[in-house]
Design an enzyme around this catalytic site. Sequence first.
Site, PDB file in Angstrom:
ATOM      1  CG  ASP A 207       4.537   1.038  -9.450  1.00  0.00           C
ATOM      2  OD1 ASP A 207       5.171   1.142  -8.398  1.00  0.00           O
ATOM      3  OD2 ASP A 207       3.926   2.001  -9.976  1.00  0.00           O
ATOM      4  CG  HIS A 329      11.309   2.463  -3.718  1.00  0.00           C
ATOM      5  ND1 HIS A 329      10.718   1.217  -3.649  1.00  0.00           N
ATOM      6  CD2 HIS A 329      10.549   3.183  -4.563  1.00  0.00           C
ATOM      7  CE1 HIS A 329       9.647   1.204  -4.430  1.00  0.00           C
ATOM      8  NE2 HIS A 329       9.526   2.377  -5.001  1.00  0.00           N
ATOM      9  CG  ASP A 330       7.504   3.818  -2.344  1.00  0.00           C
ATOM     10  OD1 ASP A 330       8.161   4.652  -2.991  1.00  0.00           O
ATOM     11  OD2 ASP A 330       6.802   2.939  -2.878  1.00  0.00           O
TER      12      ASP A 330
HETATM   13  C1  GLC Z   1       4.662   2.808  -6.257  1.00  0.00           C
HETATM   14  C2  GLC Z   1       6.152   3.010  -6.182  1.00  0.00           C
HETATM   15  C3  GLC Z   1       6.428   4.441  -5.891  1.00  0.00           C
HETATM   16  C4  GLC Z   1       5.855   5.265  -7.023  1.00  0.00           C
HETATM   17  C5  GLC Z   1       4.385   4.955  -7.268  1.00  0.00           C
HETATM   18  C6  GLC Z   1       3.927   5.456  -8.601  1.00  0.00           C
HETATM   19  O1  GLC Z   1       4.038   3.075  -5.067  1.00  0.00           O
HETATM   20  O2  GLC Z   1       6.701   2.148  -5.230  1.00  0.00           O
HETATM   21  O3  GLC Z   1       7.773   4.706  -5.700  1.00  0.00           O
HETATM   22  O4  GLC Z   1       5.974   6.626  -6.722  1.00  0.00           O
HETATM   23  O5  GLC Z   1       4.143   3.574  -7.286  1.00  0.00           O
HETATM   24  O6  GLC Z   1       4.474   4.705  -9.640  1.00  0.00           O
END
Ligand code: GLC
Length: 552
Positions: A207, A329-330
């Site tokens: 991440d 998921h984003d």
């Molecule tokens: C990444 C993840 C996202 C999360 C962010 C903070 O972008 O994909 O879902 O909100 O990191 O961890």
Amino acid sequence: MNKVFQSNDFKNRIVYQIYPASFMDSNNDGWGDIRGIISKLDYLKDLGIGIIWLSPIYESPMDDMGYDISDYKKINHRFGTMEDFDDLIKEANKRDIRIVMDLVINHTSTEHEWFKKAIEPEKNKYRDYYIIEKGKGKNNKKVPNNWSSAFSGTCRKEIPSLKGMYYMHLFCDTQADLNYKNENVINEIEEIIKFWLDKGVYGFRCDVINQIYKTTLKNDYSKLLFNKGQKYYCNQKGMFDVLKKIRNDVLNHYDTFLVGETSFLTPDIAREFLKTNTLDMFFEFDHIWCDKSKFIPILKTKFKAKKLAKPILNWQNQVDWIANYLENHDQLRSVSRYGDDKKYINESAKMLATFLLSLRGTPFIYQGEEIGIKNFEQFSSKESDDISAKMVFKTAKSILHLKDETIDKMINETLNRDHARSPMQWNANINGGFNQGSKTWLKVNPSYQQINVENQINDPNSILNFYKKLIKFRNDSEILKFGETETVKISNSIVSFKRIYNDKTYLIILNFSKKSKKYNKKCDANLLISNYDTFENGNLYPPYFGGIFEVK
Ligand code: GLC
Ligand code: CA
């Protein structure tokens, strides 16, 4: 020297991303869970995938849906137990499927023991685990610097138990950034990685990995409206050093791989990752701007196929290996964004599948993408469960002075992540078969009545069966896996490229428009696979045509 075990087997496999909260709820409590995932392994095997990436399943207060971890060695109680997880690994292995975890190490939840200790009035070693600084101005009332949170607003919050002291949070204010200048933090993370690898985990999706190292904490005087501070925390040399250390100390002892989530990536940085063996592949973010403004990200712009295909095809030739994706998921659902989720939903979802699965690199399919789940039609940020949508709503309201409905609409069209996070649509029963009918943590997308796995499994012309066919085709094709990519044409309707391996060439032709398009492809090519049953090998490509040809 360490013995290196890496087999690069990940280059042969297709990844399927599971969003655990929404995949399958085995005990009808409204949350997807590990037992639910186990019950669907045969479905995934049948689909032809070889790796599952699980979005975070660690203990967490779920402010950012598990990307805020409060215990790296515990399974989120909503999702099950460690025993369930061990079974998952066992059952997946039986089917030759590997499990990849989400490694969220830029920050921890403020509920994590480390953070709780860090903010105790009496200073202890944990204070240095985080980025904690004195405020500025009279009584230290002002935040230490002008950097911003990725979810808008400042990235500093005052610690109530330590007046005048602030911690950094590049995301929401219950996600506190760790301090990678502290060796103890790196040691802790190495131990966590080892813990999961010893359990049989195959690799990690890392991440926001290129943001973990903050070189200095100075004010950023650049003109950036968003992500201020980026030049001091993104792609820093210190980040490479941390990853090199983790590779040498831990990863090199296993057959494993890392895929990085790397926004603000440049080809030079990407090549550096590969050269230094710090990441094995990465997600680029250039193509996600094909339908929204880079300067005001909640401003929708008209989708342009050129702006989608150009960056994707350009990256193909910049690096030796990459992680390809159209959804996660984003992001909003791809068929709604890049295709047509009405009349041509079947054609366009299959065309996008053809695009994704004929690129060089490892393909990532996101749950539901294989059946063409589309966006919600209406969604107000008030009912949204997405912390980023909520935070952006607040900021937009204070800056833009627009009506709530207007802001809602903008967020809904560009960044409400709930579109992708609704429960998986297994059948036309209550809650789409996600569970037995209890209240779900996030509402079910009403499209489940038509768009669901059961409907599609029995329909030879379904999106799902097209994915299966295409995945099988790719799994058996050295050309699609390892061939070089050569762009042939990129327009707002026709996108075409070649894949070349030894003396064999495939030509991929995609039509991104609702109209039939004329295009003079090489006429001595043989159609191998396409989303139209009948297609005259001429030069007129029907709406959302997608096909792979063999060039003779
Ligand atoms: C990444 C993840 C996202 C999360 C962010 C903070 O972008 O994909 O879902 O909100 O990191 O961890
Ligand atoms: Ca459950």
